[in-house]
Design an enzyme around this catalytic site. Structure first.
Site, PDB file in Angstrom:
ATOM      1  NE  ARG A  88      -3.863  -2.152   0.003  1.00  0.00           N
ATOM      2  CZ  ARG A  88      -3.664  -3.437  -0.299  1.00  0.00           C
ATOM      3  NH1 ARG A  88      -2.473  -3.882  -0.644  1.00  0.00           N
ATOM      4  NH2 ARG A  88      -4.665  -4.290  -0.261  1.00  0.00           N
ATOM      5  CD  GLU A  91      -2.707   1.029  -4.310  1.00  0.00           C
ATOM      6  OE1 GLU A  91      -2.629  -0.214  -4.308  1.00  0.00           O
ATOM      7  OE2 GLU A  91      -3.741   1.628  -3.980  1.00  0.00           O
ATOM      8  CB  SER A 114      16.824  14.794   3.844  1.00  0.00           C
ATOM      9  OG  SER A 114      17.818  13.869   4.224  1.00  0.00           O
TER      10      SER A 114
END
Lengths: 147, 147, 147, 147, 147, 147, 147, 147, 147, 147
Positions: A88, A91, A114
């Site tokens: 997830r 995604e 960063s």
């Protein structure tokens, strides 16, 4: 013995003894996010931190030395993760990656957030429609410089 | 014409006219995160939202219809992103993926953080040592159920 | 010992003792689909379930603890499966993937079918022209939300 | 012109005219699953079916001929799909693939579920906790034969 | 022990004892093609077949049980094979794949040649210009059905 | 114009005019397997063959020259084919690849079946249980030589 | 028009007019390394820099706007570069990657060399045995922080 | 025992004894860059160098022989490195690869910078804004020759 | 034991005893190219050759049998080799591949250079500007045949 | 226009005019191997060579400038080539790669055969058993240096 063996020893001890990451973090005196990452072979410990972790998980002396070595980082076995929880997050980058890029550049100009000067906090967010996972990330903005 | 052509039209108009995502979001009346993702071809708009976007970017009628179609999502050209800003997020998953997994499971049990019932807020965090990017993600926890 | 070792122990015991998944499911008191997935290292068991599984397959104590840990999910060795039975399911996604997408969006709008709040039933469907495999999947529809 | 151009023409006409797949299926007289797959370039039409589709989407004559050619099947641009809706089906195979295999072999012996002699039905399943997507697949079992 | 270990045991015994696949096939009473595939971990044996194979290769009891389990099929370590003999078959698909497709569809319409209801015969074809390998494959044609 | 453009011209003409590969082969005077492969950009034609093909498909002069050039061979867009018909051949190599190797080496010793000095015949095999696709391949055996 | 089109325009103009990168850098007033990277679509220009570049390469107005947009970075078509000059740098990472890591960590502790706060100087190093390419890289060390 | 085992022995001894690469280099009498690469399995040692290394790390005799064999080079487990420090170098090639190419060709013509006739120096560069990593690479330019 | 174990045994013995490939070839009575390839697991030996090799490297009886089995060929761990020496050959194919193809087809027509009916000779070519590696390859041309 | 367009122009002109590579090489006054590689976009020409090539193939002025630019090298569309002729060379590296490495290191020590200071000669070798392709490669040996 190598650093991955140490990670395996820690996980085995955790399963056998029923240790919680949050408790490990309390004993080390740092956030649970950083401490868990360190135990999972992604961060480097000081001798004191290594001693604490070593005591908690009953690690042999050699393992305590390995915890103080900088590990070869990267915790996933495939470039696209198969585990549904971790996927997830992948995604989110696939769907929102260009959005992250567009908004950060609009606010800051050319550069990056960063991933090193970075901290993270993961919390349960109670919600009557079902509790939520809340993650706050904070990373220093690093601008590209001309030269 | 397809949805990717519409995304190209929007980006070209944005460059030519100097439009800001934050202003688009204000006119649509939603968060800048969702609106930018929608303009970049990742979300689906209502007819009213499509009309607003269409006016801002001078889109032809067919493009406004496409904005109301559910797109094939995924905004990146390669499975490991090459752009340094976007790569840093991928690196966070590579380094912290098993940490996310360990801590969410410790807190919630087996399940995932939804990437669908999800919202995100991206802010500049002023800091004397250099401003920081702060991202708060909130996704509903979805437990695996037995059956 | 890790979770994959436990899966190997279960499969070896199953082969040696001639145990059937349907019988394991009956003893655990859940569907054969969920119980098999759990035994194959994809789901997390409660202490009671782990005890039952441990007795059926004569597992050592440590293995019973591992069954209660959330596993790193993903049961296949390659991203495109080579086993013909499993490949047919992959082929269905390759051929019908855009059809699934088109029809679900036409019916429900933008969103997904949950693979977490999900259940499945696999049955033999007698048929004079050759029996058929019948699989019924039911997953909650999760709409994308604006924010 | 090739088959992919015909698919593009169909999708463009659908967006412009606001046609629904379910209505196309009714006019063709077959299931919405098969008809949508055919329109998306995965199935082969008879001359009569091609004429009906051609009329609905105002296709030129050459396009109607292409609809009667067997297409090179496979509807997705990458081997691991990036679209969240389609990925969830891929995830089901990743998580449940060995479960499908174990249960079908336990019931039927060595062989596969055909992805050719196959039909599918996709329905909305009303549910007070949120409507569900229900998919029923039925494929002939094909046993491996000795020779 | 798992099925791959059984394959290794069979190959080791074959090398040590100088057994021929053709002789194994004669003792099992089936074609050499099917029997070799089964010994190499691609097919499932009946208890009688497993007993015969077990006797020929001096397999322990557990191995004989494994031979009766449906294996995870796929016999090659990489998706593009490196072995020159096996690569030539891959090359034939690369060069002639669209020809197979065009000719089978011209003769049969849309559908596939089954790789399950399939048999194969491999023979030496004497030829003064150098003997030839002759392979005859026969697979049932399975038409796509409308529904 | 390049060779792939010529293949496209041939396929377009074939669709528009309803030409059959078997008839093309008859006019060229060679097998349908070789002629189809040549038309699909995998083989090289003589000037006479190119003239015949050019007449059948109404090709411009430049295209007829291209047919006489040796093409860059390989007819499939991905290394693992997505089309179900072509995949079945790939699956045969995955499942039977080591069997091909074992049996050819048992019969002939170390070497390969040539994919160059090779011919193929594809026939419909009538069968009351459903017609079958029968493919006979014949390739010269080429032994590895010591030197 | 997009940023890649602008890169193409710049390269075409460079070939036609025989412009040298070193001269472009002189006119922009920055290092040749940064300016070349910017012209090749990897850095973001200020309006003044864009105007200078635009004049040098005769770019249309829209192109000058694109030069001020942050590009999607990454200049190579494949993850392992095929060009021999660029491959040699990739090879250095393959051979010396763990050496870079070991020595930087020995000197600095856990962290990275920034690729953002980074500068580079590329010079010809005269040498009687054949001139040498000399590259000096300087990147800020960024330590991982605990939190 | 193979060369990778020797690398593991060296790293284990280094962790246990707290040896520094810079000290190893001093004792061998060469640069720390070359010596570290050699210890990490990328370079070949003379018998004298192998004896020194063997004494420092208490290696058995067989290991000292392996150090004198040319190793199969390449020190990273994946083609795109996951370790953040090493990835930054890969990113530099991704972002600056075409810049390296453009500038080297402008200065030298067609050819490459040798990765064989190559040396490297890695230093800490003190800087009030944070110390920097400074790397100077020097490789012989090798021109392509006509023939 | 399998064929790769035999290769490992040979290499270990070679390192320990300081054996040279050229001497092995002399004792076997064949070229050093073929004999080295055979020892590295790519060719098949006769019983006499296996006995000679077995004596030279002190191999156990089972290993001598394995040397007479046809191996699964392919000696490299990745599809793009990481070792610099071997990569240079890969680079030659990448750069000169289409040149090989163009020149061989111009001279011979459509077909290939056999990699089976093939021999190779590798020599040191003294040269005042630095000695050169000279490799002469000779493979039978195999024409594609029509049928 | 870019360098690949120039390659396309050259190949189209070659097909239309029936030009032979060997004749092009004669007119340029260099080997056919180098000249063909240059025409196929892998080498850089001098102004005089570019003028000759431009005249032979009737190239426009801009194309003649492109021939003098150093190209992005690499002539194949996939990392494992699909064309049977080119694949055979790849197969030689797969099968003989470790042999090349072993023999060159035995003769020369650690280093590589240059692919830059390299020349090649491709000849037809008449042979009563079928003519052979003979390729002689000669590359300078470059030793790794210590520093």
């Amino acid at each position: 013995m190598n650093r991955e063996d140490v990670t395996d020893l820690i996980i085995e001890a955790k399963v056998k003894k029923g240790i919680k990451w949050a408790d490990v973090a309390t004993r080390v005196g740092l956030s649970k996010e950083w401490v868990t990452a360190a135990c999972l072979g992604q961060m480097t410990l000081t001798p004191e931190q290594a001693a604490t972790i070593g005591d908690i998980f009953d690690l042999p002396d050699e393992a305590r030395l390995w915890l103080q070595e900088v590990p070869y980082k990267g915790s996933l076995p495939t470039s696209v993760p198969t585990d549904p929880l971790i996927y997830r997050f992948y995604e989110l980058i696939s769907v929102y990656g260009t959005t992250f890029k567009a908004l950060i550049h609009e606010e800051f100009g050319d550069g990056i957030m960063s991933a090193i000067d970075f901290k993270m906090d993961l919390q349960r967010e109670p919600n009557p429609a079902g509790d939520r996972v809340s993650i706050t990330m904070s990373g220093k903005f690093l601008p590209y410089k001309t030269y």
